[in-house]
Scaffold this motif. Structure first.
Motif, PDB file in Angstrom:
ATOM      1  N   UNK A 195       0.829  -1.213   0.000  1.00  0.00           N
ATOM      2  CA  UNK A 195       0.000   0.000   0.000  1.00  0.00           C
ATOM      3  C   UNK A 195       0.859   1.257   0.000  1.00  0.00           C
ATOM      4  N   UNK A 196       1.946   1.241   0.752  1.00  0.00           N
ATOM      5  CA  UNK A 196       2.840   2.394   0.781  1.00  0.00           C
ATOM      6  C   UNK A 196       3.490   2.613  -0.585  1.00  0.00           C
ATOM      7  N   UNK A 197       4.015   1.548  -1.168  1.00  0.00           N
ATOM      8  CA  UNK A 197       4.646   1.662  -2.487  1.00  0.00           C
ATOM      9  C   UNK A 197       3.629   2.089  -3.540  1.00  0.00           C
ATOM     10  N   UNK A 198       2.430   1.531  -3.457  1.00  0.00           N
ATOM     11  CA  UNK A 198       1.375   1.867  -4.433  1.00  0.00           C
ATOM     12  C   UNK A 198       0.951   3.323  -4.304  1.00  0.00           C
ATOM     13  N   UNK A 199       0.821   3.823  -3.069  1.00  0.00           N
ATOM     14  CA  UNK A 199       0.446   5.222  -2.864  1.00  0.00           C
ATOM     15  C   UNK A 199       1.510   6.156  -3.435  1.00  0.00           C
ATOM     16  N   UNK A 200       2.782   5.845  -3.199  1.00  0.00           N
ATOM     17  CA  UNK A 200       3.863   6.661  -3.764  1.00  0.00           C
ATOM     18  C   UNK A 200       3.860   6.598  -5.282  1.00  0.00           C
ATOM     19  N   UNK A 201       3.601   5.416  -5.807  1.00  0.00           N
ATOM     20  CA  UNK A 201       3.538   5.251  -7.259  1.00  0.00           C
ATOM     21  C   UNK A 201       2.424   6.117  -7.838  1.00  0.00           C
ATOM     22  N   UNK A 202       1.249   6.048  -7.249  1.00  0.00           N
ATOM     23  CA  UNK A 202       0.105   6.804  -7.774  1.00  0.00           C
ATOM     24  C   UNK A 202       0.329   8.309  -7.682  1.00  0.00           C
ATOM     25  N   UNK A 203       0.965   8.770  -6.611  1.00  0.00           N
ATOM     26  CA  UNK A 203       1.143  10.208  -6.408  1.00  0.00           C
ATOM     27  C   UNK A 203       2.301  10.787  -7.228  1.00  0.00           C
ATOM     28  N   UNK A 204       3.442  10.102  -7.219  1.00  0.00           N
ATOM     29  CA  UNK A 204       4.644  10.673  -7.815  1.00  0.00           C
ATOM     30  C   UNK A 204       5.077  10.053  -9.142  1.00  0.00           C
ATOM     31  N   UNK A 205       4.755   8.778  -9.344  1.00  0.00           N
ATOM     32  CA  UNK A 205       5.247   8.067 -10.525  1.00  0.00           C
ATOM     33  C   UNK A 205       4.123   7.266 -11.202  1.00  0.00           C
ATOM     34  N   UNK A 206       3.052   7.905 -11.618  1.00  0.00           N
ATOM     35  CA  UNK A 206       1.902   7.153 -12.138  1.00  0.00           C
ATOM     36  C   UNK A 206       2.184   6.356 -13.411  1.00  0.00           C
ATOM     37  N   UNK A 207       3.214   6.702 -14.142  1.00  0.00           N
ATOM     38  CA  UNK A 207       3.520   5.983 -15.378  1.00  0.00           C
ATOM     39  C   UNK A 207       4.561   4.883 -15.195  1.00  0.00           C
ATOM     40  N   UNK A 208       5.044   4.711 -13.971  1.00  0.00           N
ATOM     41  CA  UNK A 208       6.077   3.713 -13.696  1.00  0.00           C
ATOM     42  C   UNK A 208       5.451   2.403 -13.229  1.00  0.00           C
ATOM     43  N   UNK A 209       6.215   1.331 -13.362  1.00  0.00           N
ATOM     44  CA  UNK A 209       5.740   0.012 -12.951  1.00  0.00           C
ATOM     45  C   UNK A 209       6.217  -0.300 -11.537  1.00  0.00           C
ATOM     46  N   UNK A 210       5.423  -1.089 -10.837  1.00  0.00           N
ATOM     47  CA  UNK A 210       5.775  -1.555  -9.502  1.00  0.00           C
ATOM     48  C   UNK A 210       6.329  -2.968  -9.633  1.00  0.00           C
ATOM     49  N   UNK A 211       7.531  -3.174  -9.139  1.00  0.00           N
ATOM     50  CA  UNK A 211       8.202  -4.462  -9.252  1.00  0.00           C
ATOM     51  C   UNK A 211       8.559  -4.948  -7.849  1.00  0.00           C
ATOM     52  N   UNK A 212       8.135  -6.163  -7.512  1.00  0.00           N
ATOM     53  CA  UNK A 212       8.281  -6.675  -6.147  1.00  0.00           C
ATOM     54  C   UNK A 212       9.148  -7.924  -6.129  1.00  0.00           C
ATOM     55  N   UNK A 213      10.057  -7.975  -5.150  1.00  0.00           N
ATOM     56  CA  UNK A 213      10.913  -9.139  -4.945  1.00  0.00           C
ATOM     57  C   UNK A 213      10.385  -9.907  -3.727  1.00  0.00           C
ATOM     58  N   UNK A 214      10.038 -11.180  -3.917  1.00  0.00           N
ATOM     59  CA  UNK A 214       9.526 -12.029  -2.841  1.00  0.00           C
ATOM     60  C   UNK A 214      10.578 -13.031  -2.362  1.00  0.00           C
ATOM     61  N   UNK A 215      11.845 -12.767  -2.598  1.00  0.00           N
ATOM     62  CA  UNK A 215      12.913 -13.707  -2.276  1.00  0.00           C
ATOM     63  C   UNK A 215      12.947 -14.046  -0.782  1.00  0.00           C
ATOM     64  N   UNK A 216      12.827 -13.054   0.095  1.00  0.00           N
ATOM     65  CA  UNK A 216      12.863 -13.315   1.537  1.00  0.00           C
ATOM     66  C   UNK A 216      11.683 -14.180   1.967  1.00  0.00           C
ATOM     67  N   UNK A 217      10.531 -13.942   1.385  1.00  0.00           N
ATOM     68  CA  UNK A 217       9.348 -14.738   1.722  1.00  0.00           C
ATOM     69  C   UNK A 217       9.511 -16.166   1.221  1.00  0.00           C
ATOM     70  N   UNK A 218      10.045 -16.327   0.026  1.00  0.00           N
ATOM     71  CA  UNK A 218      10.274 -17.667  -0.512  1.00  0.00           C
ATOM     72  C   UNK A 218      11.248 -18.455   0.353  1.00  0.00           C
ATOM     73  N   UNK A 219      12.278 -17.782   0.874  1.00  0.00           N
ATOM     74  CA  UNK A 219      13.234 -18.451   1.759  1.00  0.00           C
ATOM     75  C   UNK A 219      12.556 -18.855   3.071  1.00  0.00           C
ATOM     76  N   UNK A 220      11.748 -17.968   3.641  1.00  0.00           N
ATOM     77  CA  UNK A 220      11.054 -18.278   4.892  1.00  0.00           C
ATOM     78  C   UNK A 220      10.029 -19.392   4.688  1.00  0.00           C
TER      79      UNK A 220
END
Length: 70
Positions: A19-44
């Protein structure tokens, strides 16, 4: 340019970080893509199956998954 997010935690933490990343994306970078790394979750997840990508269970805005090299 792309917005990168390192994801960790379970449901609450993942939603807060998304939600934090999405809010920043919508406000400041609406034309940019959101890319997420789940590596830590996959390890856990190898130790405890309650750790997984919970965003996949909900209808969230499109994002792409990236993996760090190395």
């Amino acid at each position: 340019m792309m917005i990168y997010l390192e994801m960790y935690g379970r449901l609450g933490n993942q939603f807060f970080r998304y939600a934090t990343a999405r809010a920043l994306q919508m406000k400041y970078y609406p034309d940019e893509k959101l890319s997420i790394n789940f590596q830590q979750i996959n390890e856990a997840n190898k130790r405890d199956i309650s750790w997984y990508n919970v965003l996949s269970d909900f209808n969230v805005h499109d994002y792409q998954i990236y993996n760090k090299g190395g």
